[in-house]
Design an enzyme around this catalytic site. Structure first.
Site, PDB file in Angstrom:
ATOM      1  N   ASP A 180       5.264  20.145 -16.753  1.00 42.59           N
ATOM      2  CA  ASP A 180       6.650  20.030 -16.183  1.00 42.59           C
ATOM      3  C   ASP A 180       7.929  20.850 -16.846  1.00 42.59           C
ATOM      4  OD1 ASP A 180       9.546  18.660 -15.615  1.00 42.59           O
ATOM      5  OD2 ASP A 180       8.378  16.161 -15.480  1.00 42.59           O
TER       6      ASP A 180
ATOM      7  N   ARG B 234       9.551  17.210   8.999  1.00 37.62           N
ATOM      8  CA  ARG B 234       8.585  16.656   7.514  1.00 37.62           C
ATOM      9  C   ARG B 234       7.585  17.729   7.565  1.00 37.62           C
ATOM     10  NH1 ARG B 234       3.822  14.662   9.102  1.00 37.62           N
ATOM     11  NH2 ARG B 234       4.894  12.524  11.044  1.00 37.62           N
TER      12      ARG B 234
ATOM     13  N   LYS C 275      17.658  17.732 -12.636  1.00 36.69           N
ATOM     14  CA  LYS C 275      18.335  17.887 -13.731  1.00 36.69           C
ATOM     15  C   LYS C 275      19.372  20.020 -13.461  1.00 36.69           C
ATOM     16  CE  LYS C 275      16.085  14.393 -14.712  1.00 36.69           C
ATOM     17  NZ  LYS C 275      14.747  14.307 -15.058  1.00 36.69           N
TER      18      LYS C 275
ATOM     19  N   TYR D  62       7.799  12.724 -20.370  1.00 38.27           N
ATOM     20  CA  TYR D  62       8.909  11.763 -19.163  1.00 38.27           C
ATOM     21  C   TYR D  62       8.533  10.282 -19.112  1.00 38.27           C
ATOM     22  CZ  TYR D  62      12.247  10.334 -15.460  1.00 38.27           C
ATOM     23  OH  TYR D  62      13.244   9.763 -14.810  1.00 38.27           O
TER      24      TYR D  62
HETATM   25  C1  LIG Z   1      14.042  13.545 -15.048  1.00 33.13           C
HETATM   26  C2  LIG Z   1      12.374  13.596 -15.434  1.00 33.13           C
HETATM   27  C3  LIG Z   1      11.586  13.673 -13.697  1.00 33.13           C
HETATM   28  C4  LIG Z   1      11.583  12.846 -12.531  1.00 33.13           C
HETATM   29  O1  LIG Z   1      12.567  13.040 -11.300  1.00 33.13           O
HETATM   30  P1  LIG Z   1      12.961  12.687 -10.624  1.00 33.13           P
HETATM   31  O2  LIG Z   1      14.114  13.909 -10.113  1.00 33.13           O
HETATM   32  O3  LIG Z   1      13.902  11.415 -11.415  1.00 33.13           O
HETATM   33  O4  LIG Z   1      11.897  11.751  -9.754  1.00 33.13           O
HETATM   34  C5  LIG Z   1      10.098  13.964 -14.314  1.00 33.13           C
HETATM   35  N1  LIG Z   1      10.123  14.952 -15.355  1.00 33.13           N
HETATM   36  C6  LIG Z   1      10.949  15.028 -16.119  1.00 33.13           C
HETATM   37  C7  LIG Z   1      10.905  16.075 -17.304  1.00 33.13           C
HETATM   38  C8  LIG Z   1      11.908  14.433 -15.688  1.00 33.13           C
HETATM   39  O5  LIG Z   1      13.413  14.828 -16.557  1.00 33.13           O
END
Ligand SMILES: *Cc1c(COP(=O)(O)O)cnc(C)c1O
Length: 391
Positions: A170, A46, A195, A98
């Site tokens: 992000d 962890r 992604k 998002y």
């Molecule tokens: C998909 C996404 C998230 C969330 O990520 P997860 O891996 O699905 O928890 C956050 N920010 C953006 C811009 C995203 O496209």
């Protein structure tokens, strides 16, 4: 070393006596010590695990940061960043964000006394007026998802810092290959590794990357205390996916450019949102702060029914939330990825119901265009009035 070299050239297994060329999956929950009071590099997975540690060093390098921390999802990564705040603090975000992030900010953090505010960040000076002494974190995306607004990262970092707030970005839509926000003044970079970093629709993961030692210490403490760090197996999948990041994105961008130009020429399409369409002035800023337009775009048709019929008539673009994978996908944000946006914010941001988001993969370009062609023709036959109305 240049980016392409850094993707594949790194120490895969420090101090492993067998010298593997690929990082092994250290599938162990705990580690033994020589004696009761001996210091050990690894103690409990962890807190830290050798497979995850290699991935974290790799991601820190790719984002020009000093430390990276990997989590079980992008949302877990964003959550860890929000733990830097206390009751009474505020987060300020852009209106285009998002959906899951809005849900976390507006419907979960309020329970701990943290308030989320939203304002249009396209004009940094106007945005600056929304910062208060309580604003501790400014959180944005650029390009924004799903409307592809381009926010001035450097100016917004100056605005945040002038008010004593941190700027987190992000960077999921771009990946570290195309944009490195830490170089533009951001304090924190976040990725949904689900992604582009993973790139194959087979792992859920998130990352936080910083360049400041004190901030790294706090995130490490939070990650260990809350226990949402990425598993060894998922870390391995990420390490495997990352090696082809540049190859994948080069190919996806090339395909995406053809798809965007094709869409822009269709009479049914009222608008295409994609930084790769050079004629759009709005995208000049993007090309100053990023190395490419990426492979995600969205478009409108003026009719929800027509948009839906197009999306449902494609064969190669799978109807799926998420983006950035080797296989193409299509979604309608208003009812899918952004359905979790609180209604009051949705009204403020005006997300078009007919908006279709497309993520372009590495398939053959001609096949993708042919598939879109047949989908548009079929949808136009199903909805003749909507398609001629927007012509
Ligand atoms: C998909 C996404 C998230 C969330 O990520 P997860 O891996 O699905 O928890 C956050 N920010 C953006 C811009 C995203 O496209």
């Amino acid at each position: 070393m240049k980016f392409a070299t850094r993707l594949v050239n790194f120490e895969p297994a420090p101090r492993d006596p067998y010298k593997p060329i690929v990082t092994p999956i250290y599938q162990t929950a705990t580690f033994t010590r020589e004696t009761m009071d001996a210091e050990a590099e690894y103690d409990y997975s962890r807190s830290a695990n050798p497979t995850r540690a290699v991935l974290e060093r790799q991601l820190a390098s790719l984002e020009n940061g000093s430390h990276a921390f990997c989590f079980s999802s992008g949302m877990a990564a964003i959550t860890a960043v929000t733990r830097l705040l206390r009751s009474g603090d505020q987060i300020l975000s852009d209106l285009d964000l998002y959906g899951g992030t809005c849900r976390l900010f507006s419907r979960v953090l309020d329970r701990s006394g943290i308030r989320a505010c939203y304002a249009d960040a396209l004009d940094p000076d106007a945005f600056a007026k929304h910062l208060t002494p309580a604003t501790r974190l400014v959180h944005i995306e650029s390009p924004t998802n799903p409307l592809f607004h381009i926010l001035d990262i450097q100016r917004l970092s100056e605005v945040a810092h002038a008010h004593g707030a941190l700027l987190s970005i992000d960077n999921s839509v771009m990946s570290p290959y195309l944009q490195n926000p830490l170089d533009l003044g951001a304090d924190i970079v976040i990725h949904s590794g689900t992604k582009f970093l993973g790139g194959h629709h087979d792992v859920t993961c998130g990352a936080v990357i910083v360049k400041d030692e004190a901030l790294a210490k706090q995130i490490r403490f939070i990650s260990n205390a809350e226990g949402a760090a990425l598993s060894p197996f998922d870390s391995f999948l990420l390490l495997r996916g990352l090696k082809t990041l540049k190859l994948r994105i080069d190919c996806q961008q090339k395909n995406a450019l053809s798809v965007a130009r094709w869409l822009a020429a269709r009479k049914e399409v009222t608008q295409v949102f994609y930084p790769g369409l050079a004629e759009e002035n709005a995208y000049q800023l993007h090309h100053r702060q990023a190395a490419g337009p990426g492979s995600v775009m969205s478009f409108t048709t003026g009719s929800v029914a027509l948009s839906k019929a197009i999306a449902e008539s494609t064969h190669l673009f799978h109807i799926a939330v998420s983006f950035g994978s080797v296989s193409s996908s299509v979604s309608m944000p208003a009812t899918m990825s952004h359905a979790s946006v609180p209604p009051e914010l949705l009204a403020q941001r005006q997300l078009p119901g007919d908006l279709v988001r497309v993520s372009v993969g590495v398939e053959d370009e001609e096949d993708l265009i042919a598939d879109l062609h047949q989908a548009f023709e079929k949808a136009a036959r199903l909805h003749p009035s909507s398609s001629s109305a927007s012509a």
